[in-house]
Design a protein around this motif. Sequence first.
Motif, PDB file in Angstrom:
ATOM      1  N   ALA A 183      -4.859  -7.487   3.039  1.00 42.30           N
ATOM      2  CA  ALA A 183      -4.245  -7.317   1.714  1.00 42.30           C
ATOM      3  C   ALA A 183      -3.391  -6.060   1.677  1.00 42.30           C
ATOM      4  CB  ALA A 183      -5.332  -7.264   0.637  1.00 42.30           C
ATOM      5  N   MET A 184      -3.853  -5.006   2.346  1.00 39.93           N
ATOM      6  CA  MET A 184      -3.082  -3.769   2.392  1.00 39.93           C
ATOM      7  C   MET A 184      -1.803  -3.958   3.197  1.00 39.93           C
ATOM      8  SD  MET A 184      -4.425   0.026   3.460  1.00 39.93           S
ATOM      9  CE  MET A 184      -5.738  -0.135   2.240  1.00 39.93           C
ATOM     10  N   GLU A 185      -1.881  -4.719   4.285  1.00 38.06           N
ATOM     11  CA  GLU A 185      -0.683  -5.018   5.069  1.00 38.06           C
ATOM     12  C   GLU A 185       0.337  -5.778   4.238  1.00 38.06           C
ATOM     13  OE1 GLU A 185       0.670  -4.635   8.352  1.00 38.06           O
ATOM     14  OE2 GLU A 185      -0.637  -2.903   8.129  1.00 38.06           O
ATOM     15  N   ALA A 186      -0.133  -6.809   3.504  1.00 39.20           N
ATOM     16  CA  ALA A 186       0.772  -7.602   2.679  1.00 39.20           C
ATOM     17  C   ALA A 186       1.418  -6.751   1.593  1.00 39.20           C
ATOM     18  CB  ALA A 186       0.018  -8.778   2.055  1.00 39.20           C
ATOM     19  N   LEU A 187       0.620  -5.894   0.953  1.00 38.58           N
ATOM     20  CA  LEU A 187       1.148  -5.049  -0.114  1.00 38.58           C
ATOM     21  C   LEU A 187       2.157  -4.046   0.425  1.00 38.58           C
ATOM     22  CD1 LEU A 187       1.071  -4.299  -3.088  1.00 38.58           C
ATOM     23  CD2 LEU A 187      -0.890  -2.807  -2.612  1.00 38.58           C
ATOM     24  N   ASN A 188       1.859  -3.442   1.566  1.00 38.30           N
ATOM     25  CA  ASN A 188       2.796  -2.488   2.174  1.00 38.30           C
ATOM     26  C   ASN A 188       4.100  -3.174   2.574  1.00 38.30           C
ATOM     27  OD1 ASN A 188       1.791   0.247   2.285  1.00 38.30           O
ATOM     28  ND2 ASN A 188       0.139  -0.506   3.573  1.00 38.30           N
ATOM     29  N   PHE A 189       3.997  -4.378   3.104  1.00 40.66           N
ATOM     30  CA  PHE A 189       5.198  -5.107   3.503  1.00 40.66           C
ATOM     31  C   PHE A 189       6.080  -5.405   2.293  1.00 40.66           C
ATOM     32  CE2 PHE A 189       7.160  -9.365   3.861  1.00 40.66           C
ATOM     33  CZ  PHE A 189       8.099  -9.091   4.851  1.00 40.66           C
ATOM     34  N   GLN A 190       5.466  -5.870   1.214  1.00 42.49           N
ATOM     35  CA  GLN A 190       6.242  -6.225   0.025  1.00 42.49           C
ATOM     36  C   GLN A 190       6.852  -4.990  -0.632  1.00 42.49           C
ATOM     37  OE1 GLN A 190       3.641  -8.669  -2.396  1.00 42.49           O
ATOM     38  NE2 GLN A 190       3.202 -10.031  -0.687  1.00 42.49           N
ATOM     39  N   LEU A 191       6.127  -3.892  -0.660  1.00 39.10           N
ATOM     40  CA  LEU A 191       6.676  -2.655  -1.217  1.00 39.10           C
ATOM     41  C   LEU A 191       7.817  -2.124  -0.355  1.00 39.10           C
ATOM     42  CD1 LEU A 191       3.404  -0.777  -2.307  1.00 39.10           C
ATOM     43  CD2 LEU A 191       5.142  -1.785  -3.804  1.00 39.10           C
ATOM     44  N   PHE A 192       7.636  -2.194   0.954  1.00 37.66           N
ATOM     45  CA  PHE A 192       8.676  -1.719   1.870  1.00 37.66           C
ATOM     46  C   PHE A 192       9.956  -2.540   1.703  1.00 37.66           C
ATOM     47  CE2 PHE A 192      10.839  -2.016   5.998  1.00 37.66           C
ATOM     48  CZ  PHE A 192      11.099  -0.679   6.236  1.00 37.66           C
ATOM     49  N   LEU A 202      -2.611  -6.791  -4.374  1.00 41.49           N
ATOM     50  CA  LEU A 202      -3.269  -5.670  -5.047  1.00 41.49           C
ATOM     51  C   LEU A 202      -4.619  -6.099  -5.605  1.00 41.49           C
ATOM     52  CD1 LEU A 202      -3.186  -2.762  -6.056  1.00 41.49           C
ATOM     53  CD2 LEU A 202      -1.980  -3.575  -8.101  1.00 41.49           C
ATOM     54  N   VAL A 203      -4.685  -7.296  -6.182  1.00 35.85           N
ATOM     55  CA  VAL A 203      -5.954  -7.813  -6.707  1.00 35.85           C
ATOM     56  C   VAL A 203      -6.954  -8.032  -5.570  1.00 35.85           C
ATOM     57  CG1 VAL A 203      -7.040  -9.786  -7.846  1.00 35.85           C
ATOM     58  CG2 VAL A 203      -4.918  -8.843  -8.754  1.00 35.85           C
ATOM     59  N   LEU A 204      -6.476  -8.601  -4.469  1.00 39.69           N
ATOM     60  CA  LEU A 204      -7.357  -8.803  -3.310  1.00 39.69           C
ATOM     61  C   LEU A 204      -7.865  -7.478  -2.770  1.00 39.69           C
ATOM     62  CD1 LEU A 204      -5.444 -11.592  -1.353  1.00 39.69           C
ATOM     63  CD2 LEU A 204      -7.636 -11.821  -2.520  1.00 39.69           C
ATOM     64  N   LEU A 205      -7.004  -6.482  -2.779  1.00 39.91           N
ATOM     65  CA  LEU A 205      -7.382  -5.165  -2.267  1.00 39.91           C
ATOM     66  C   LEU A 205      -8.449  -4.516  -3.139  1.00 39.91           C
ATOM     67  CD1 LEU A 205      -6.785  -2.894  -0.208  1.00 39.91           C
ATOM     68  CD2 LEU A 205      -5.017  -2.082  -1.754  1.00 39.91           C
ATOM     69  N   LEU A 206      -8.321  -4.669  -4.459  1.00 36.02           N
ATOM     70  CA  LEU A 206      -9.253  -4.018  -5.386  1.00 36.02           C
ATOM     71  C   LEU A 206     -10.557  -4.777  -5.535  1.00 36.02           C
ATOM     72  CD1 LEU A 206      -6.767  -2.947  -8.215  1.00 36.02           C
ATOM     73  CD2 LEU A 206      -7.719  -1.536  -6.383  1.00 36.02           C
ATOM     74  N   ILE A 207     -10.482  -6.119  -5.528  1.00 32.24           N
ATOM     75  CA  ILE A 207     -11.676  -6.922  -5.793  1.00 32.24           C
ATOM     76  C   ILE A 207     -12.430  -7.256  -4.509  1.00 32.24           C
ATOM     77  CG2 ILE A 207     -12.517  -9.128  -6.681  1.00 32.24           C
ATOM     78  CD1 ILE A 207     -10.307  -9.100  -8.713  1.00 32.24           C
ATOM     79  N   GLY A 208     -11.737  -7.813  -3.536  1.00 30.70           N
ATOM     80  CA  GLY A 208     -12.418  -8.242  -2.322  1.00 30.70           C
ATOM     81  C   GLY A 208     -12.505  -7.195  -1.244  1.00 30.70           C
ATOM     82  N   GLY A 209     -11.769  -6.102  -1.406  1.00 29.33           N
ATOM     83  CA  GLY A 209     -11.721  -5.104  -0.349  1.00 29.33           C
ATOM     84  C   GLY A 209     -13.029  -4.431  -0.044  1.00 29.33           C
ATOM     85  N   GLU A 210     -13.846  -4.195  -1.052  1.00 29.01           N
ATOM     86  CA  GLU A 210     -15.113  -3.503  -0.833  1.00 29.01           C
ATOM     87  C   GLU A 210     -16.134  -4.382  -0.121  1.00 29.01           C
ATOM     88  OE1 GLU A 210     -15.882  -0.348  -1.298  1.00 29.01           O
ATOM     89  OE2 GLU A 210     -13.806  -0.009  -1.878  1.00 29.01           O
ATOM     90  N   LEU A 211     -15.957  -5.699  -0.170  1.00 33.21           N
ATOM     91  CA  LEU A 211     -16.902  -6.619   0.456  1.00 33.21           C
ATOM     92  C   LEU A 211     -16.467  -7.056   1.845  1.00 33.21           C
ATOM     93  CD1 LEU A 211     -17.694  -8.893  -2.628  1.00 33.21           C
ATOM     94  CD2 LEU A 211     -18.991  -6.927  -1.784  1.00 33.21           C
ATOM     95  N   SER A 212     -15.185  -7.012   2.123  1.00 31.68           N
ATOM     96  CA  SER A 212     -14.669  -7.498   3.403  1.00 31.68           C
ATOM     97  C   SER A 212     -13.636  -6.527   3.957  1.00 31.68           C
ATOM     98  CB  SER A 212     -14.042  -8.887   3.230  1.00 31.68           C
ATOM     99  OG  SER A 212     -13.318  -9.255   4.389  1.00 31.68           O
ATOM    100  N   PRO A 213     -13.946  -5.816   5.041  1.00 33.61           N
ATOM    101  CA  PRO A 213     -12.958  -4.920   5.642  1.00 33.61           C
ATOM    102  C   PRO A 213     -11.749  -5.679   6.180  1.00 33.61           C
ATOM    103  CG  PRO A 213     -14.912  -5.102   7.025  1.00 33.61           C
ATOM    104  CD  PRO A 213     -15.244  -5.741   5.728  1.00 33.61           C
ATOM    105  N   TYR A 214     -11.970  -6.903   6.663  1.00 33.82           N
ATOM    106  CA  TYR A 214     -10.849  -7.707   7.159  1.00 33.82           C
ATOM    107  C   TYR A 214      -9.898  -8.070   6.023  1.00 33.82           C
ATOM    108  CZ  TYR A 214      -8.238 -11.672   9.022  1.00 33.82           C
ATOM    109  OH  TYR A 214      -7.223 -12.538   9.398  1.00 33.82           O
ATOM    110  N   LEU A 215     -10.457  -8.519   4.909  1.00 39.41           N
ATOM    111  CA  LEU A 215      -9.625  -8.907   3.770  1.00 39.41           C
ATOM    112  C   LEU A 215      -8.883  -7.707   3.209  1.00 39.41           C
ATOM    113  CD1 LEU A 215      -8.759 -11.185   1.910  1.00 39.41           C
ATOM    114  CD2 LEU A 215     -10.759 -10.735   0.488  1.00 39.41           C
ATOM    115  N   ARG A 216      -9.530  -6.543   3.148  1.00 41.89           N
ATOM    116  CA  ARG A 216      -8.870  -5.345   2.649  1.00 41.89           C
ATOM    117  C   ARG A 216      -7.705  -4.945   3.550  1.00 41.89           C
ATOM    118  NH1 ARG A 216     -12.660  -1.953   3.039  1.00 41.89           N
ATOM    119  NH2 ARG A 216     -11.958  -0.740   4.805  1.00 41.89           N
TER     120      ARG A 216
END
Length: 216
Positions: free
Chosen positions: A150-159, A133-147
């Motif tokens: 990070a979104m994949e990891a967050l979705n996997f953990q929530l699922f 979540l931190v990577l998604l909010l902080i680094g996401g706007e600068l790197s589409p790959y990182l966003r």
Amino acid sequence: MAVQNPQKPPRRNPWDQSPAVPDPQIRLTHADRDAVAEVLREAYSQGQLDEDEFGDRLDHAMRAKVSADLVPLTADLGVSVSPGGTGNAHGAAGPQQGKGEKEPQLTTDNPVEKVGAAAGHLSAFFLPFLAPLVLLLIGGELSPYLRRQAMEALNFQLFCLVGAIVSLLLVWLVLPALVLVGIFLGWFILPIIAAAGALMGRSWKYPLVYRLIKDN
């Protein structure tokens, strides 16, 4: 008394095939910026852009607000840009998005992005939910790959969390018990595979995962 006919509008030249200019008021989505970023990465890998040009254009693409902001970034690469995706105007390299086509697979050669994405996947073992979540909010706007990673990891953990809770409530049934075992095995195996792929700069998507958070 003569009645004058109203002046007819000029007829449109049927041979005029000039492309329509995108509406500059259309607001961009993350997917629009990601598609342009992938076009720029491909142009850089093929030598159309040098390192400084690539970095400058990528920064402008990530900060773009409306579709008109993206046009100068790819115009000299032979790629037309429109909201909802990019198209190859003259056969130039770049992702094509449309009905029935897969979304562009983002890759990276940046070591910082690789390590950040790998850390997001491996956070399942030390800081689940919080780290991606931190990577998604902080680094996401600068790197589409990182966003995206990070979104994949967050979705996997929530699922996995939601699936484990539901399976525990129905553990007395045979199928939920098997699902629970599968979730625990996936929790310990898939993040390692995802992290390995991220360290190689590849795009990773967790299989059989319903994504609660979507990239609009």
